[in-house]
Design a protein around this motif. Structure first.
Motif, PDB file in Angstrom:
ATOM      1  N   THR A  67       5.470  -2.515   7.719  1.00  0.00           N
ATOM      2  CA  THR A  67       4.096  -2.064   7.916  1.00  0.00           C
ATOM      3  C   THR A  67       4.064  -0.576   8.215  1.00  0.00           C
ATOM      4  OG1 THR A  67       4.160  -2.537  10.264  1.00  0.00           O
ATOM      5  CG2 THR A  67       3.440  -4.328   8.823  1.00  0.00           C
ATOM      6  N   LEU A  68       2.870  -0.016   8.170  1.00  0.00           N
ATOM      7  CA  LEU A  68       2.722   1.410   8.480  1.00  0.00           C
ATOM      8  C   LEU A  68       3.111   1.692   9.926  1.00  0.00           C
ATOM      9  CD1 LEU A  68      -0.591   2.444   6.710  1.00  0.00           C
ATOM     10  CD2 LEU A  68       1.716   3.184   6.173  1.00  0.00           C
ATOM     11  N   CYS A  85      -0.388   9.389   3.014  1.00  0.00           N
ATOM     12  CA  CYS A  85      -1.205   8.171   3.072  1.00  0.00           C
ATOM     13  C   CYS A  85      -2.691   8.507   3.113  1.00  0.00           C
ATOM     14  CB  CYS A  85      -0.823   7.339   4.298  1.00  0.00           C
ATOM     15  SG  CYS A  85       0.791   6.578   4.156  1.00  0.00           S
ATOM     16  N   VAL A  86      -3.059   9.531   3.862  1.00  0.00           N
ATOM     17  CA  VAL A  86      -4.464   9.931   3.944  1.00  0.00           C
ATOM     18  C   VAL A  86      -4.959  10.412   2.584  1.00  0.00           C
ATOM     19  CG1 VAL A  86      -6.019  11.646   4.927  1.00  0.00           C
ATOM     20  CG2 VAL A  86      -4.430  10.428   6.407  1.00  0.00           C
ATOM     21  N   ILE A  94      -3.800   9.640  -0.385  1.00  0.00           N
ATOM     22  CA  ILE A  94      -3.888   8.504  -1.311  1.00  0.00           C
ATOM     23  C   ILE A  94      -5.156   7.702  -1.032  1.00  0.00           C
ATOM     24  CG2 ILE A  94      -2.822   6.287  -1.903  1.00  0.00           C
ATOM     25  CD1 ILE A  94      -0.105   7.676  -1.584  1.00  0.00           C
ATOM     26  N   GLY A  95      -5.443   7.490   0.248  1.00  0.00           N
ATOM     27  CA  GLY A  95      -6.664   6.759   0.604  1.00  0.00           C
ATOM     28  C   GLY A  95      -7.919   7.485   0.174  1.00  0.00           C
ATOM     29  N   LEU A  96      -7.956   8.793   0.387  1.00  0.00           N
ATOM     30  CA  LEU A  96      -9.122   9.575  -0.036  1.00  0.00           C
ATOM     31  C   LEU A  96      -9.271   9.562  -1.548  1.00  0.00           C
ATOM     32  CD1 LEU A  96      -8.993  12.697   2.292  1.00  0.00           C
ATOM     33  CD2 LEU A  96     -10.732  10.922   2.244  1.00  0.00           C
ATOM     34  N   ALA A 121      -8.289   7.251  -3.649  1.00  0.00           N
ATOM     35  CA  ALA A 121      -8.754   5.938  -4.093  1.00  0.00           C
ATOM     36  C   ALA A 121     -10.235   5.761  -3.781  1.00  0.00           C
ATOM     37  CB  ALA A 121      -7.935   4.841  -3.415  1.00  0.00           C
ATOM     38  N   GLY A 122     -10.649   6.225  -2.616  1.00  0.00           N
ATOM     39  CA  GLY A 122     -12.059   6.107  -2.245  1.00  0.00           C
ATOM     40  C   GLY A 122     -12.954   6.934  -3.146  1.00  0.00           C
ATOM     41  N   SER A 174     -12.308   7.898  -6.177  1.00  0.00           N
ATOM     42  CA  SER A 174     -12.297   7.324  -7.519  1.00  0.00           C
ATOM     43  C   SER A 174     -13.261   6.152  -7.603  1.00  0.00           C
ATOM     44  CB  SER A 174     -10.894   6.849  -7.885  1.00  0.00           C
ATOM     45  OG  SER A 174     -10.015   7.945  -7.951  1.00  0.00           O
TER      46      SER A 174
END
Length: 50
Positions: free
Chosen positions: A2-3, A23-24, A26-28, A30-31, A33
């Motif tokens: 896990t993270l 990670c931040v 990648i999350g941004l 994806a959001g 997109s």
């Protein structure tokens, strides 16, 4: 794995910061997109509005 396990592992702080920023980002990405996809797809017309 896990993270939480990754970020509590005894690694160099520079590598830990790099993983956190990665990670931040990648999350941004994806959001953004998902939001862009929602805004660019034309709305579906319902059959009841004819």
């Amino acid at each position: 794995m896990t993270l939480l396990e990754i970020f509590s592992a005894p690694i160099a702080s520079g590598a830990q910061l790099f993983l956190l920023i990665l990670c931040v980002l990648i999350g941004l990405g994806a959001g953004l997109s998902a939001v862009d996809l929602r805004n660019t797809t034309p709305p579906k017309e319902s059959k009841d509005n004819k």
